[in-house]
Design a protein around this motif. Sequence first.
Motif, PDB file in Angstrom:
ATOM      1  N   ALA A 149       0.835  -1.200   0.000  1.00  0.00           N
ATOM      2  CA  ALA A 149       0.000   0.000   0.000  1.00  0.00           C
ATOM      3  C   ALA A 149       0.872   1.253   0.000  1.00  0.00           C
ATOM      4  O   ALA A 149       0.545   2.260  -0.657  1.00  0.00           O
ATOM      5  CB  ALA A 149      -0.923  -0.008   1.221  1.00  0.00           C
ATOM      6  N   ALA A 150       2.006   1.192   0.737  1.00  0.00           N
ATOM      7  CA  ALA A 150       2.917   2.337   0.746  1.00  0.00           C
ATOM      8  C   ALA A 150       3.519   2.552  -0.639  1.00  0.00           C
ATOM      9  O   ALA A 150       3.681   3.695  -1.093  1.00  0.00           O
ATOM     10  CB  ALA A 150       4.019   2.120   1.781  1.00  0.00           C
ATOM     11  N   ARG A 151       3.877   1.465  -1.305  1.00  0.00           N
ATOM     12  CA  ARG A 151       4.419   1.595  -2.671  1.00  0.00           C
ATOM     13  C   ARG A 151       3.391   2.188  -3.616  1.00  0.00           C
ATOM     14  O   ARG A 151       3.708   3.030  -4.457  1.00  0.00           O
ATOM     15  CB  ARG A 151       4.878   0.232  -3.182  1.00  0.00           C
ATOM     16  N   LEU A 152       2.160   1.745  -3.453  1.00  0.00           N
ATOM     17  CA  LEU A 152       1.108   2.290  -4.295  1.00  0.00           C
ATOM     18  C   LEU A 152       0.870   3.753  -3.972  1.00  0.00           C
ATOM     19  O   LEU A 152       0.678   4.587  -4.871  1.00  0.00           O
ATOM     20  CB  LEU A 152      -0.175   1.475  -4.096  1.00  0.00           C
ATOM     21  N   GLY A 153       0.931   4.072  -2.654  1.00  0.00           N
ATOM     22  CA  GLY A 153       0.780   5.471  -2.266  1.00  0.00           C
ATOM     23  C   GLY A 153       1.917   6.322  -2.779  1.00  0.00           C
ATOM     24  O   GLY A 153       1.714   7.471  -3.198  1.00  0.00           O
ATOM     25  N   ALA A 154       3.134   5.760  -2.761  1.00  0.00           N
ATOM     26  CA  ALA A 154       4.281   6.505  -3.291  1.00  0.00           C
ATOM     27  C   ALA A 154       4.116   6.765  -4.770  1.00  0.00           C
ATOM     28  O   ALA A 154       4.507   7.822  -5.285  1.00  0.00           O
ATOM     29  CB  ALA A 154       5.563   5.722  -3.031  1.00  0.00           C
ATOM     30  N   LEU A 155       3.538   5.808  -5.460  1.00  0.00           N
ATOM     31  CA  LEU A 155       3.297   6.003  -6.891  1.00  0.00           C
ATOM     32  C   LEU A 155       2.278   7.112  -7.114  1.00  0.00           C
ATOM     33  O   LEU A 155       2.435   7.961  -8.003  1.00  0.00           O
ATOM     34  CB  LEU A 155       2.801   4.682  -7.499  1.00  0.00           C
TER      35      LEU A 155
END
Length: 571
Positions: free
Chosen positions: A338-344
Amino acid sequence: MLTALSIRDVVLIERLDLAFGNGLTVLTGETGAGKSILLDSLGLALGARAETGLVRISAEQASVTACFSPPDDHSVMAVLDEHGLAAEDEIVLRRIVTKDGRSRAFVNDHPVGVGLLRRIGALLVEVQGQHEQMSLADPASHAGLLDAFSVPATLRTAVAESWRVWRDALAILEKARDAIAAAERDEEWLRHAVEELATLAPRIGEEETLARERQRLQQSERRAEAIAAALAELTPRDRRNSGPAASLRAAVRSLQRLAPSGQPEAGGNPADPAMAALERAEESLAEAETLLTRLIADADVDPRLLEQSEERLFALRASARKHGVAVPDLPALLDTLAARLGALENGAAEITVLEQAARDGRDRYVAAAKALSAARHAAAGKLQKAVAKELPPLRLDKARFFAEVGVLPDTAWGPNGTDQVRFLIATNPGQEPGPLARVASGGELSRLMLAMKVVLSAGSAVPTLVFDEVDSGIGGATAAAVGERLVRVAEGVQVLVVTHSPQVAARGAAHLRVAKAAARDRTATTVEHLAPPDRREEIARMLAGEIISDAARAAADDLLRGQRPTQGLLV
């Protein structure tokens, strides 16, 4: 500093043990006596190339051991700690060379590679001879020497710290960019995985809880099945089998027929006890059936609960296998994805912030480097003047020394700043300055290095300096000037000098004489610490040659007292 040197079976030396002290130690002796053997032996202990010719003819191997006592804060200590070689009192370097050319190296009695021995040796001893070049000839050392000469340590510390902060900011920025790039490549999968895991909604400790609940429900189900089976045995299962209760009642009826009809006087039914027992059995059976029925009701087993628990547990384990993690790690994996998706989704804004932090870090580094550069330019001017004062007495009055501070390309910037520092020399008028190592004359190079050591000795990180015939080709006042400067250098570091000059030899705090003698068809090199009377004779020999006169002894006395000889003997 070097405290002791032990040599075994090296060329003409069978067995030799020497002790060294602080200050200036001079080594003298006739040409061919074996002074070079001493330096070769020391070089062997410092990691120099091993030659089979170093092993004495009648020996199987040669060995050299050098003992050092450096300051506690010396940089060599970090190297020793790095390789687990730390020692409390001294550092012992040892080298063994066999007749067939193989060699072994030891540091504090631990076997090491020759490369490590050479690295440690370079931090402890610096040798300057007619053909060897000391570290002053290495441009990589010039910035550090200039800084140690006259640059405030606070400026160097500020540059190193701002460099670290800037590089850390760049590393964080690069990591964020890589993360976004990776997320963009895997965006479709990432969204699907996050949605899938979010729907599953794994909770911390859930697997353990479900496993316990599943075990409890399975045990309850097995108990209910056992009770039901027992109860089924007590109740009729079909019309042909009326069950144990009916069988008991039928048995009672059969036994009742045993009473004689119409003859009560004959007494009671002989089967009465048996019938009473059957009646009690029927009552117990009815009670057991009641109890079992109550247990079935209390068990309240719901097969759907077990099915739901197993479905949840199996779903969690299947998801963990799919993502290659343990079930307890699923919540953390969801957070990470979810953090990676949020970073994207928020990457552009984050990158902008990190880019600004990197620019700020660079600006601070450049500002600190400029302050350091200004201090280095000022120090370079002072160094040039200081070295220039030392050159004329060393018969280098036509030489010009330059400390050049240039600008490095951006790609070469580092924790030491943005400057390229080089020491250059021109030995003759009209000659273009060039690197120190390209000075034509070995003698000029040695004396130049000596002049620079006088000025820079306070910043020297090497505790022991060895000069091999730094006075070659000179005499008189120039030789006296060399001796004076060696004494000045020896005020800060230990100095060993091989010399043929009586003016230099007279300045030593300690005097070693190297001699070669033949006995029993064997030639051997010996080294002797000279007491004052013997020292006087040695210096007189250096002045007068083979025949030592009273005038030579008087001239030696003058040199030992620090005066110019009153007699005109080779001065």
